[in-house]
Design an enzyme around this catalytic site. Structure first.
Site, PDB file in Angstrom:
ATOM      1  N   ALA A  38      36.346 -24.728 -50.633  1.00  0.00           N
ATOM      2  CA  ALA A  38      36.099 -23.283 -50.629  1.00  0.00           C
ATOM      3  C   ALA A  38      37.335 -22.449 -50.888  1.00  0.00           C
ATOM      4  O   ALA A  38      37.227 -21.254 -51.190  1.00  0.00           O
ATOM      5  CB  ALA A  38      35.485 -22.872 -49.293  1.00  0.00           C
ATOM      6  N   ASP A  41      40.474 -22.901 -56.736  1.00  0.00           N
ATOM      7  CA  ASP A  41      40.462 -21.909 -57.810  1.00  0.00           C
ATOM      8  C   ASP A  41      39.046 -21.553 -58.248  1.00  0.00           C
ATOM      9  O   ASP A  41      38.704 -20.387 -58.385  1.00  0.00           O
ATOM     10  CB  ASP A  41      41.259 -22.460 -59.000  1.00  0.00           C
ATOM     11  CG  ASP A  41      41.506 -21.396 -60.066  1.00  0.00           C
ATOM     12  OD1 ASP A  41      42.082 -20.346 -59.735  1.00  0.00           O
ATOM     13  OD2 ASP A  41      41.113 -21.622 -61.231  1.00  0.00           O
ATOM     14  N   TYR A 154      34.126 -37.522 -54.465  1.00  0.00           N
ATOM     15  CA  TYR A 154      32.668 -37.440 -54.318  1.00  0.00           C
ATOM     16  C   TYR A 154      32.101 -38.511 -53.387  1.00  0.00           C
ATOM     17  O   TYR A 154      31.292 -38.227 -52.504  1.00  0.00           O
ATOM     18  CB  TYR A 154      31.986 -37.555 -55.685  1.00  0.00           C
ATOM     19  CG  TYR A 154      32.023 -36.301 -56.533  1.00  0.00           C
ATOM     20  CD1 TYR A 154      32.676 -35.155 -56.092  1.00  0.00           C
ATOM     21  CD2 TYR A 154      31.405 -36.277 -57.777  1.00  0.00           C
ATOM     22  CE1 TYR A 154      32.713 -34.024 -56.873  1.00  0.00           C
ATOM     23  CE2 TYR A 154      31.427 -35.134 -58.577  1.00  0.00           C
ATOM     24  CZ  TYR A 154      32.091 -34.011 -58.124  1.00  0.00           C
ATOM     25  OH  TYR A 154      32.119 -32.883 -58.897  1.00  0.00           O
ATOM     26  N   LYS A 179      31.272 -31.027 -63.113  1.00  0.00           N
ATOM     27  CA  LYS A 179      31.846 -31.973 -64.073  1.00  0.00           C
ATOM     28  C   LYS A 179      33.355 -32.078 -63.823  1.00  0.00           C
ATOM     29  O   LYS A 179      33.924 -31.189 -63.183  1.00  0.00           O
ATOM     30  CB  LYS A 179      31.560 -31.508 -65.513  1.00  0.00           C
ATOM     31  CG  LYS A 179      32.447 -30.361 -66.011  1.00  0.00           C
ATOM     32  CD  LYS A 179      32.219 -30.142 -67.481  1.00  0.00           C
ATOM     33  CE  LYS A 179      33.169 -29.099 -68.030  1.00  0.00           C
ATOM     34  NZ  LYS A 179      34.551 -29.528 -68.179  1.00  0.00           N
ATOM     35  N   LYS A 213      25.181 -19.596 -68.790  1.00  0.00           N
ATOM     36  CA  LYS A 213      25.565 -18.430 -69.588  1.00  0.00           C
ATOM     37  C   LYS A 213      24.310 -17.791 -70.161  1.00  0.00           C
ATOM     38  O   LYS A 213      23.410 -18.477 -70.648  1.00  0.00           O
ATOM     39  CB  LYS A 213      26.550 -18.832 -70.677  1.00  0.00           C
ATOM     40  CG  LYS A 213      27.928 -19.173 -70.119  1.00  0.00           C
ATOM     41  CD  LYS A 213      28.926 -19.452 -71.217  1.00  0.00           C
ATOM     42  CE  LYS A 213      30.321 -19.718 -70.629  1.00  0.00           C
ATOM     43  NZ  LYS A 213      30.945 -18.503 -70.072  1.00  0.00           N
ATOM     44  N   ASP A 267      36.293 -32.574 -72.131  1.00  0.00           N
ATOM     45  CA  ASP A 267      36.314 -31.260 -71.496  1.00  0.00           C
ATOM     46  C   ASP A 267      35.197 -30.360 -71.999  1.00  0.00           C
ATOM     47  O   ASP A 267      34.596 -29.608 -71.225  1.00  0.00           O
ATOM     48  CB  ASP A 267      37.675 -30.587 -71.746  1.00  0.00           C
ATOM     49  CG  ASP A 267      37.814 -29.272 -71.004  1.00  0.00           C
ATOM     50  OD1 ASP A 267      37.224 -29.118 -69.919  1.00  0.00           O
ATOM     51  OD2 ASP A 267      38.519 -28.382 -71.519  1.00  0.00           O
ATOM     52  N   HIS A 272      29.345 -29.299 -72.645  1.00  0.00           N
ATOM     53  CA  HIS A 272      28.872 -27.962 -73.023  1.00  0.00           C
ATOM     54  C   HIS A 272      28.182 -27.953 -74.383  1.00  0.00           C
ATOM     55  O   HIS A 272      27.037 -27.508 -74.515  1.00  0.00           O
ATOM     56  CB  HIS A 272      30.042 -26.974 -73.079  1.00  0.00           C
ATOM     57  CG  HIS A 272      30.836 -26.871 -71.815  1.00  0.00           C
ATOM     58  ND1 HIS A 272      30.280 -27.043 -70.576  1.00  0.00           N
ATOM     59  CD2 HIS A 272      32.153 -26.597 -71.594  1.00  0.00           C
ATOM     60  CE1 HIS A 272      31.216 -26.885 -69.650  1.00  0.00           C
ATOM     61  NE2 HIS A 272      32.356 -26.626 -70.245  1.00  0.00           N
ATOM     62  N   ARG A 418      25.285 -20.705 -84.322  1.00  0.00           N
ATOM     63  CA  ARG A 418      24.889 -20.015 -85.555  1.00  0.00           C
ATOM     64  C   ARG A 418      23.950 -20.902 -86.362  1.00  0.00           C
ATOM     65  O   ARG A 418      24.311 -22.015 -86.747  1.00  0.00           O
ATOM     66  CB  ARG A 418      26.133 -19.678 -86.369  1.00  0.00           C
ATOM     67  CG  ARG A 418      25.854 -18.940 -87.676  1.00  0.00           C
ATOM     68  CD  ARG A 418      27.140 -18.862 -88.463  1.00  0.00           C
ATOM     69  NE  ARG A 418      26.993 -18.112 -89.699  1.00  0.00           N
ATOM     70  CZ  ARG A 418      27.635 -18.384 -90.824  1.00  0.00           C
ATOM     71  NH1 ARG A 418      28.483 -19.398 -90.860  1.00  0.00           N
ATOM     72  NH2 ARG A 418      27.450 -17.668 -91.898  1.00  0.00           N
ATOM     73  N   TRP A 666      22.207 -57.526-101.186  1.00  0.00           N
ATOM     74  CA  TRP A 666      21.936 -58.633-100.278  1.00  0.00           C
ATOM     75  C   TRP A 666      22.796 -58.463 -99.031  1.00  0.00           C
ATOM     76  O   TRP A 666      23.812 -57.766 -99.052  1.00  0.00           O
ATOM     77  CB  TRP A 666      22.271 -59.981-100.945  1.00  0.00           C
ATOM     78  CG  TRP A 666      21.544 -60.219-102.235  1.00  0.00           C
ATOM     79  CD1 TRP A 666      21.856 -59.723-103.466  1.00  0.00           C
ATOM     80  CD2 TRP A 666      20.375 -61.014-102.404  1.00  0.00           C
ATOM     81  NE1 TRP A 666      20.957 -60.160-104.403  1.00  0.00           N
ATOM     82  CE2 TRP A 666      20.027 -60.962-103.777  1.00  0.00           C
ATOM     83  CE3 TRP A 666      19.582 -61.783-101.544  1.00  0.00           C
ATOM     84  CZ2 TRP A 666      18.930 -61.639-104.297  1.00  0.00           C
ATOM     85  CZ3 TRP A 666      18.490 -62.462-102.064  1.00  0.00           C
ATOM     86  CH2 TRP A 666      18.173 -62.388-103.427  1.00  0.00           C
TER      87      TRP A 666
END
Length: 840
Positions: A38, A41, A154, A179, A213, A267, A272, A418, A666
């Site tokens: 908590a 960053d 973890y 991740k 997002k 990354d 993403h 796009r 062949w």
């Protein structure tokens, strides 16, 4: 009576509304949110604000909350950090100041910090939650554990939660994971297995914040709401290309430890951009509100991805990176990093459904300068960036290039998807007479603008000459005109442009979806492992690749532009640094385009991979033209594996004078798998060569490894059948050219050391056993190989250096090294070896 009836209806409506209101406020249970890490960053920048946003949305709707910030930091220091974070939280602009102040005070009152380190600490937390729930007369609804900690922690945390801090019967548990989820398929599988021993899959929420997002989250709803307009357009017949781009101006300073382990592919691209690719390419489920249906269709798209080949990738590294790594990780001055900070993927989506072969398109250019800097050209040449070639077995997208790119230290910060449609119109009048924004000769495109860049924020743009899109007016509004602003070669006025009514942070959206159990916004274990199956081979092949250096920012110029033709990618320009020899300098391999020498008393041609492949392809074409001119046909036997892939691509895209109509193809060897299996050599030949050239189907001769619904059964006599076919069609069973490779153990074709068959005798085709899976193989024998008019042996890669040195010194000992038994009876043997294999 008439008025009485109306009164009854009104009374019923009021009662229903009151009942709904009472139900909404009826206590639905207590929710504990435990934020691990908590004070870190990520938590300070995004997660506490996201939790506050959740409270703003859910306060007064029936649930009670408690927010537990935890970390390894001491209690006093942690409380101080959390207090500062809580004071900095803000409300959305449309929140009344009084309500914001009231709920902010409540949230601070409900938030606390505690140190959480040992299993005893977890047990104490669980008891405190139970005591509070009991004291306040509440029912526990569930607990959310948000892992804002490094992945190496973890397993230990998961063990403590499972043993000491699970909620009691009737309450749910949700575990949120950030991740990276592994570095490759093996590590991802290991992590999944570890976590799976403590949590059920439905309890885990793997976060990819890009799925939160606003524009990314709008891709599927946009496709659903505009089905009628898109049904006829969203396919290979109309889409020219798809670009999925994330560019950054910042470098990796301060993160070099992470980057040295994961690089830009781990990354950004593996997670993403691949997730966005799935949202664009997957088939739409009938019910978009069903998380199960969405995840199922996404998994189908993942499983249709075909493996990446090294020859379809280009990577780069900004010049200052190595120095940053040396400083931050205290490496010696001699240290050189091969970590890519720039990479991309060119995804060609193809189908395994048989179709009529066609010639490949001409070269396409991709430019990593911003769309505002790059001048707009015709759609096939519009700007994009460096990449890797990916195939998806999906008839909808067959042949459509999908370009995925990301990099550090580039010329701008921007993210977008796009979709550029084919220009299939011709306008007879001059351009000055075209109706602005309406002419069908203007580019047609749909852009999901993720953020930053010239627009500065998220937006959905659709060319006005395409269709007017439908978006929910409650959450999306039309963008006001900005004179002079151009995007992708066109003024903003050429688009229907929409932006969110209220911009929301990705983490706020995802935390809300965790609370409401919307699993389709998260990564399932199956999708995660399917993604790593796809990416791991490329990462392995790039492990020793030297990335192209680039200066960074606007100074990159066109250094990172690349061209793709078929499935092959290459940089458009030479690198900045060129070797200049001094008067006393010793020549290096890079000084030579092609080196000619002798190897095992036979001609050797050595060069860098691109020049070597080009030379070999040219030699094969010359042999084909000569054979067809003299005999009317050309019999070519090709090996499988990864080494010939670049050659197949070169033959398919750069040799239009090749006499394919008179060529018989062949196989030198084949794995005993069905021909459509990805492991099949024939499948590789089909994917990289056959589907791009016009070879008559009756001139293609796959090995009959799959007969009578069995694989390489001796009693099916597949080897004998192939030998008979060779004897019938090939004069004297002498191929015009046989292409071989050389394994690190000295094997060639599927003839392995100590093989009991195939090294001598009269058999033309044999069944053999490989030390690696799939073990059962079918192969041409050494005697029939040595009958060929020409044998070309292609050897590439540094891993072949040791065997190349060994074989150069030994005599003819095929039992130990089958490749040493290759020596045509009356034909020619030529070795094609790249510098890595030849010189190391």
């Amino acid at each position: 009576m008439k008025h009485a009836g109306a009164w009854n209806v009104l009374t019923a409506a009021v009662c229903m509304a009151l009942l709904g209101c009472l139900q909404a406020r009826e206590p639905q249970g207590h929710v504990s949110v435990i934020l691990l890490g908590a004070t870190g960053d990520l938590a300070r920048k995004y997660l506490w604000q996201g939790l506050f946003q959740l409270y703003l949305e859910e306060a007064g709707k029936g649930h009670s909350f408690r927010f537990h910030g935890t970390a390894l930091t001491s209690t006093e220091q942690g409380q101080e950090v959390i207090a500062k974070v809580l004071e900095s939280l803000s409300c959305p602009r449309d929140t009344a100041p009084g309500r914001c102040a009231e709920l902010g005070a409540q949230f601070r009152q409900l938030s606390e910090y505690r140190r959480l380190k040992t299993p005893e600490d977890y047990l104490a937390l669980s008891k405190d939650i139970e005591a509070r729930v009991q004291h306040e007369g509440l029912r526990e609804a569930g607990r959310i554990f948000y892992f804002s900690v490094p992945p190496f922690a973890y397993a230990e945390i998961a063990r403590s939660i499972n043993s000491s801090c699970r909620p009691g019967p009737g309450a749910w548990l949700r575990v949120v994971l950030e991740k990276p989820f592994g570095r490759d398929h093996r590590s991802a599988q290991q992590l999944a297995t570890e976590l799976g021993s403590f949590f059920q899959e439905e309890e885990m929420y793997r976060v990819d914040h890009y799925l939160g997002k606003q524009v990314v989250a709008q891709i599927l709803p946009f496709r659903d709401q505009n089905r009628k307009a898109l049904d006829g357009l969203w396919n290979r017949h109309h889409v020219e290309r798809v670009e999925i781009i994330m560019k950054e101006t910042v470098d990796a300073a301060g993160r070099t430890s992470f980057y040295e382990e994961y690089g830009v592919i781990g990354d950004v691209l593996q997670n993403h951009l691949t997730e966005i690719l799935m949202l664009v390419a997957m088939e739409l489920p009938l019910n978009l509100s069903s998380s199960e249906a969405v995840l199922g269709h996404k998994l189908q798209a993942f499983r249709a991805l075909r493996g990446l080949q090294r020859g379809s990738a280009v990577v780069g590294q900004y010049q200052a990176y190595r120095g940053q790594v040396r400083r931050e990780l205290q490496k010696p001055d001699s240290f050189h990093s091969l970590t890519p900070t720039f990479a991309g993927v060119l995804v060609h989506i193809t189908s395994t459904v048989p179709h009529h072969p066609r010639r490949p398109r001409a070269h396409h250019l991709h430019c990593p300068l911003s769309p505002q800097v790059s001048s707009y050209t015709s759609p096939p040449l519009s700007p994009v960036t460096p990449g890797v070639l990916v195939h998806i077995d999906n008839l909808r997208w067959e042949g459509v290039p999908f370009i995925l790119m990301s990099g550090k230290a580039l010329d701008e910060r921007v993210g977008y998807v796009r979709i550029l449609f084919k220009d299939q119109a011709y306008c007879a009048q001059s351009e000055k007479r075209w109706v602005p924004a309406q002419s069908h000769c203007l580019p047609q495109q749909i852009i999901f603008y993720i953020g930053h860049g010239e627009l500065g924020g998220p937006a959905v743009l659709v060319s006005r000459n395409l269709f007017r899109p439908s978006l929910p007016s409650v959450s999306w509004k039309e963008v006001e005109g900005q004179p002079g602003l151009r995007l992708f070669g066109r003024p903003l006025s050429d688009y229907y442009a929409y932006s969110p009514v209220r911009e929301q942070d990705a983490y706020s959206i995802l935390i809300s979806r965790i609370f409401h159990r919307r699993k389709d916004s998260f990564i399932t274990m199956e999708n995660l492992l399917a993604s790593w199956v796809f990416w791991t081979p490329l990462l392995d092949s790039l492990a020793h690749e030297v990335p192209r250096l680039y200066p960074g920012g606007a100074e990159n110029g066109h250094l990172l532009d690349f061209e793709f033709s078929g499935s092959h990618l290459s940089f458009s320009q030479p690198p900045l640094e060129q070797l200049v020899l001094g008067p006393d300098s010793t020549p290096m391999p890079s000084d030579f385009q092609v080196l000619r020498a002798r190897y095992r008393d036979s001609p050797l041609i050595s060069a860098w991979p691109e020049e070597l492949i080009a030379r070999l392809a040219g030699d094969i074409e010359a042999a084909a033209v000569q054979a067809v001119r003299r005999f009317g046909k050309f019999h070519l036997a090709l090996s499988g594996g990864s080494s010939p892939v670049a050659l197949f691509q070169q033959l398919a895209t750069g040799h239009y004078g090749f006499p394919w109509a008179h060529t018989h193809l062949w196989l030198v060897d084949e794995r005993c798998v069905p021909l459509w299996d990805p492991e099949s050599n024939f499948q590789g030949l089909q994917a990289h060569l056959l589907q791009h050239v016009r070879v008559p189907y009756y001139n293609v001769h796959p090995m009959p490894v799959h007969r009578h619904q069995r694989l390489c059964a001796e009693e099916d006599q597949g080897a004998q059948a192939y030998a008979e076919e060779i004897s019938t069609l090939v004069t004297n069973s002498s191929f015009d050219l046989v292409l071989l490779g050389m394994g690190t153990d000295g094997h060639t074709a599927s003839l392995f050391p100590q093989s009991p068959v195939g090294l001598d005798g009269k058999q033309l085709v044999v069944l053999t056993t490989s030390p690696s899976s799939p073990h059962r193989r079918m192969s041409l024998s050494l005697p029939v190989i040595n009958r060929a008019h020409k044998v070309a042996v292609l050897v590439m890669g540094r891993m072949k250096r040791e065997i190349a040195m060994l074989v150069s010194r030994v005599g003819r000992e095929p039992r130990k090294w089958p490749i040493s038994g290759v020596l045509p009876d009356s034909g020619q043997l030529v070795w094609y070896m790249d510098y890595d294999a030849f010189l190391g």
